[in-house]
Design a protein around this motif. Structure first.
Motif, PDB file in Angstrom:
ATOM      1  N   ALA A  82       0.913  -0.734   0.228  1.00 49.46           N
ATOM      2  CA  ALA A  82       0.063   0.112   0.013  1.00 49.46           C
ATOM      3  C   ALA A  82       1.148   1.328   0.248  1.00 49.46           C
ATOM      4  O   ALA A  82       0.550   2.361  -0.275  1.00 49.46           O
ATOM      5  CB  ALA A  82      -0.833   0.427   1.223  1.00 49.46           C
ATOM      6  N   ALA A  87      -1.329   4.004  -1.801  1.00 51.44           N
ATOM      7  CA  ALA A  87      -2.756   3.953  -1.314  1.00 51.44           C
ATOM      8  C   ALA A  87      -3.392   4.101  -2.240  1.00 51.44           C
ATOM      9  O   ALA A  87      -4.305   4.265  -1.975  1.00 51.44           O
ATOM     10  CB  ALA A  87      -3.211   3.932  -0.046  1.00 51.44           C
ATOM     11  N   HIS A  89      -5.014   2.642  -4.656  1.00 51.97           N
ATOM     12  CA  HIS A  89      -6.684   2.166  -5.404  1.00 51.97           C
ATOM     13  C   HIS A  89      -6.945   1.911  -4.368  1.00 51.97           C
ATOM     14  O   HIS A  89      -8.596   1.616  -4.694  1.00 51.97           O
ATOM     15  CB  HIS A  89      -5.801   0.405  -5.932  1.00 51.97           C
ATOM     16  N   GLU A  90      -6.651   1.608  -2.950  1.00 52.48           N
ATOM     17  CA  GLU A  90      -7.391   1.769  -1.634  1.00 52.48           C
ATOM     18  C   GLU A  90      -7.956   2.575  -2.104  1.00 52.48           C
ATOM     19  O   GLU A  90      -9.076   2.666  -1.397  1.00 52.48           O
ATOM     20  CB  GLU A  90      -6.239   1.425  -0.904  1.00 52.48           C
ATOM     21  N   ASP A  91      -7.282   3.526  -1.667  1.00 55.23           N
ATOM     22  CA  ASP A  91      -8.460   4.948  -1.861  1.00 55.23           C
ATOM     23  C   ASP A  91      -9.487   5.375  -3.179  1.00 55.23           C
ATOM     24  O   ASP A  91     -11.131   5.128  -3.001  1.00 55.23           O
ATOM     25  CB  ASP A  91      -7.444   6.835  -2.775  1.00 55.23           C
ATOM     26  N   LEU A  93     -10.816   2.509  -4.278  1.00 57.64           N
ATOM     27  CA  LEU A  93     -12.206   1.219  -4.207  1.00 57.64           C
ATOM     28  C   LEU A  93     -13.513   1.712  -3.286  1.00 57.64           C
ATOM     29  O   LEU A  93     -14.308   1.978  -2.409  1.00 57.64           O
ATOM     30  CB  LEU A  93     -11.610   0.276  -3.136  1.00 57.64           C
ATOM     31  N   LEU A 126     -12.793  -1.212   2.602  1.00 54.73           N
ATOM     32  CA  LEU A 126     -11.421  -1.095   2.387  1.00 54.73           C
ATOM     33  C   LEU A 126     -10.753  -2.122   3.864  1.00 54.73           C
ATOM     34  O   LEU A 126     -10.541  -2.887   3.910  1.00 54.73           O
ATOM     35  CB  LEU A 126     -10.908   0.272   3.663  1.00 54.73           C
ATOM     36  N   SER A 129     -11.088  -5.533   1.852  1.00 52.04           N
ATOM     37  CA  SER A 129     -10.329  -5.485   1.269  1.00 52.04           C
ATOM     38  C   SER A 129      -8.823  -6.137   1.514  1.00 52.04           C
ATOM     39  O   SER A 129      -8.622  -7.174   1.268  1.00 52.04           O
ATOM     40  CB  SER A 129      -9.668  -3.887   0.769  1.00 52.04           C
ATOM     41  N   PHE A 130      -8.861  -5.388   3.746  1.00 56.23           N
ATOM     42  CA  PHE A 130      -7.894  -5.408   3.703  1.00 56.23           C
ATOM     43  C   PHE A 130      -7.191  -6.922   4.458  1.00 56.23           C
ATOM     44  O   PHE A 130      -6.275  -8.228   5.291  1.00 56.23           O
ATOM     45  CB  PHE A 130      -7.399  -4.729   4.846  1.00 56.23           C
ATOM     46  N   GLN A 243      -8.521  -3.505  -6.770  1.00 60.21           N
ATOM     47  CA  GLN A 243      -8.775  -4.334  -5.775  1.00 60.21           C
ATOM     48  C   GLN A 243      -8.902  -5.641  -5.295  1.00 60.21           C
ATOM     49  O   GLN A 243      -8.556  -6.163  -5.284  1.00 60.21           O
ATOM     50  CB  GLN A 243      -9.116  -3.362  -4.394  1.00 60.21           C
TER      51      GLN A 243
END
Length: 260
Positions: A82, A87, A89-91, A93, A126, A129-130, A243
């Motif tokens: 990440a 981060a 792609h996390e953002d 998502l 998130l 995902s994590f 993600q």
């Protein structure tokens, strides 16, 4: 026919553009990318993803070497990936979950997706995902198998981005996705081939096929959802696509371990 030196310069330029597009690595070209350069360079997105996966694999291996349990090593590996990817792609998502889940109109959904604040839907996305990725890596446990899974996931999840961008029009005339442009068929094909190669080498032909089917289905579902709700794709939608692919591939890799 293109001279070899020019060909190598173009390849290096594409790799630098792709890496600067999906990571925080200081490799951006010294000159602004010309029109169409980002779209052409999308073939290198899975290569940039491989660098991210290798970073996570290295951190996991070091953590394991120092005696940390698989669950702790997996958490550190995820943090490393990440971090090196900013981060991004996390953002995407989280913004996608907030926008598609929280807005009632197309305009409101796009407005929410541009808002830097995170909402309940984004937080839940998130956590899932994590949590799923962490559980998959901790289940795999073996450092070499984790390295293969991370490299396959980060490579193949980005390999589908050019195809998604070329088939789903941008939802708005500005923004990250619109400014990148539509990738040419050659870039789509190269990225796809790199992704398939990564999956086959890491998971074997059978599990690679399962991963491809799951990636295709998730991509089609996300494309349909994005078109119906906001009229197309955005940079956030692309982040959600990556993600989702990453999660699915790691789960398939974990299933390989369970199945022996």
């Amino acid at each position: 026919m293109m001279p070899r030196d020019q060909f190598l310069r173009d390849v290096i330029a594409d790799l630098r553009i792709a890496a600067s597009f999906v990571t925080i690595l200081p490799v951006a070209p010294s000159k602004p990318a010309a029109d169409g350069a980002v779209a052409r360079a999308t073939w290198a997105l899975p290569v940039a993803g491989l660098a991210v996966g290798l970073t996570g694999a290295l951190v996991y291996a070091i953590a394991s070497r120092f005696g940390l349990a698989p669950n702790l090593a997996a958490l550190l590996a995820l943090a490393a990936t990440a971090l090196v990817a900013g981060a991004l792609h996390e953002d995407g998502l989280a913004d996608t979950a907030d926008g598609l889940g929280g807005g009632r109109t197309r305009e409101r959904k796009l407005e929410i997706m541009r808002d830097s604040r995170i909402g309940t839907y984004g937080v839940c996305a998130l956590i899932l995902s994590f949590g799923l990725r962490w559980s998959a890596l901790a289940t795999i446990a073996n450092p070499w198998a984790v390295a293969l899974a991370l490299c396959a996931a980060h490579t193949a999840a980005r390999a589908g981005l050019p195809a998604f961008m070329s088939q789903v029009a941008p939802a708005r005339p500005d923004g990250l996705s619109a400014s990148a442009g539509s990738p040419p068929s050659r870039s789509v094909a190269i990225a796809f081939a790199v992704g398939i190669l990564a999956l086959v080498l890491a998971l074997g032909p059978g599990k690679a096929l399962v991963s491809l089917i799951l990636l295709a289905l998730s991509g089609l579902m996300l494309a349909r959802l994005a078109i119906r709700q906001i009229g197309g794709q955005t940079g956030d939608i692309l982040g959600a696509f990556e993600q989702t692919g990453e999660i699915l591939i790691l789960l398939v890799a974990a299933a390989v371990q369970i199945g022996g």
